[in-house]
Design an enzyme around this catalytic site. Sequence first.
Site, mmCIF file in Angstrom:
data_model
loop_
_atom_site.group_PDB
_atom_site.id
_atom_site.type_symbol
_atom_site.label_atom_id
_atom_site.label_comp_id
_atom_site.label_asym_id
_atom_site.label_seq_id
_atom_site.Cartn_x
_atom_site.Cartn_y
_atom_site.Cartn_z
ATOM 1 N N LYS A 98 0.844 -1.188 0.000
ATOM 2 C CA LYS A 98 0.000 0.000 0.000
ATOM 3 C C LYS A 98 0.883 1.244 0.000
ATOM 4 O O LYS A 98 2.013 1.136 0.483
ATOM 5 C CB LYS A 98 -0.961 0.024 1.186
ATOM 6 C CG LYS A 98 -0.402 -0.326 2.573
ATOM 7 C CD LYS A 98 0.758 0.383 3.162
ATOM 8 C CE LYS A 98 0.701 1.853 3.445
ATOM 9 N NZ LYS A 98 1.936 2.345 4.111
ATOM 10 N N TYR A 186 -4.639 3.716 6.414
ATOM 11 C CA TYR A 186 -5.154 2.692 7.324
ATOM 12 C C TYR A 186 -6.502 3.124 7.912
ATOM 13 O O TYR A 186 -7.410 2.312 8.076
ATOM 14 C CB TYR A 186 -4.164 2.427 8.464
ATOM 15 C CG TYR A 186 -2.904 1.745 8.019
ATOM 16 C CD1 TYR A 186 -2.881 0.373 7.805
ATOM 17 C CD2 TYR A 186 -1.736 2.463 7.804
ATOM 18 C CE1 TYR A 186 -1.720 -0.254 7.392
ATOM 19 C CE2 TYR A 186 -0.574 1.840 7.387
ATOM 20 C CZ TYR A 186 -0.578 0.481 7.177
ATOM 21 O OH TYR A 186 0.572 -0.148 6.757
#
Length: 345
Positions: A98, A186
Amino acid sequence: MGFAIIGLGGYALNQMMPRFALAQRSHIAAIVSGNPEKLKQVGDAYGVPPDARYTYDSFDAIADDKRVEAVYIVLPSGLHAAWTEKAFAAGKHVLCEKPMALSSEECARMIAAAERAKRKLMIAYRSYFEPHNRLAMALMAQKALGPLRLLRADHSYRMGPVTPAQNWRLDRALAGGGPLEDLGIYGLQAALYLTQEVPELITASTYQPEGDARFTQIFAHVGAQLRFPSGAVAQLSTSYDAAGANTVSARGATGVLTMDPATSYSGQKMRLEQAGQAGRDLTPGDPDVQFAGQLDHFADAIRDGGQIKTPGQMGLRDVRLMEAIYASARTGRYVRLNPDGTMLD
Ligand code: NDP
């Protein structure tokens, strides 16, 4: 399944590579690095044969290496798209760290490359494989808090006195806007997997202090408010210049779930408070399983042709939402969104 690890940096060396020992169906078959000393040391430590140690220049030869079925991209974020395309061109599956990439255009190219190569693309969103976050998703699905109303996620740490030349995380070409792509993602992810919705409205602001050598190219903080079709509202904040935070909370009409730390490598804690009951600390399992869990999930999906829980489309959706956050901050206006995360106007 044999993985080639590309980019032997902090996350690969300190977190992911040691966790292959806990994986059942995944192993390190090759390594790729720009640093010959690391290739030797890391290759020796992990028993990677010398002919399975590649440089960025020799990478294309991996196409003929039958030991390697998948490439795990652990490079700076601005390099994810180009190396994903190269890995697909070599006929490999790709597990990409990510954020998937720094623009939705890059993400679309990565997805198209996977389709052309008939190979699979997964984004390494490890919280999907972490017991506390998995339990949180299940509790939301059971409406354990009643209808979800408010979410809050804070992810921050204080970056030391470095410059963009010393740390790619401060370099716009490699890091995008900075803390949002690295940490805030996140919280964004948590807001989406807890609501199981995509926001319809976003408003946001960014802050880039003057005279701070760390923030000549990126933002120090990003704050965003997301409204979902159900009416739930999420507040996200993220910073590279604030004391450490890693917390997610969800507040429904009749209860509260708090996770702190929520999305860390280890030490997750969660507490559930429901109307009329004493609050309970929940301990659903060891967070450490998240690392090997994502590797084996990818191996299983490739072997069995199963659905990937965190596919390229999810990475694309999240990058679109980050683009919407920046668009709102830039213009000072609300951004309205389609269900796929694209901007309506
Ligand atoms: P590091 O800076 O520690 O490592 C990156 C590595 O990439 C370097 O060591 C180097 O490896 C290689 N590299 C190739 N080109 C460059 C370049 N131009 N500048 C710098 N490095 C380069 O970064 P991290 O390991 O912390 O992060 C890598 C990726 O992993 C990022 O996308 C990040 O978002 C993601 N990440 C994910 C985490 C998670 O929990 N899922 C946690 C931390 C990071 P070499 O010397 O071998 O060539």
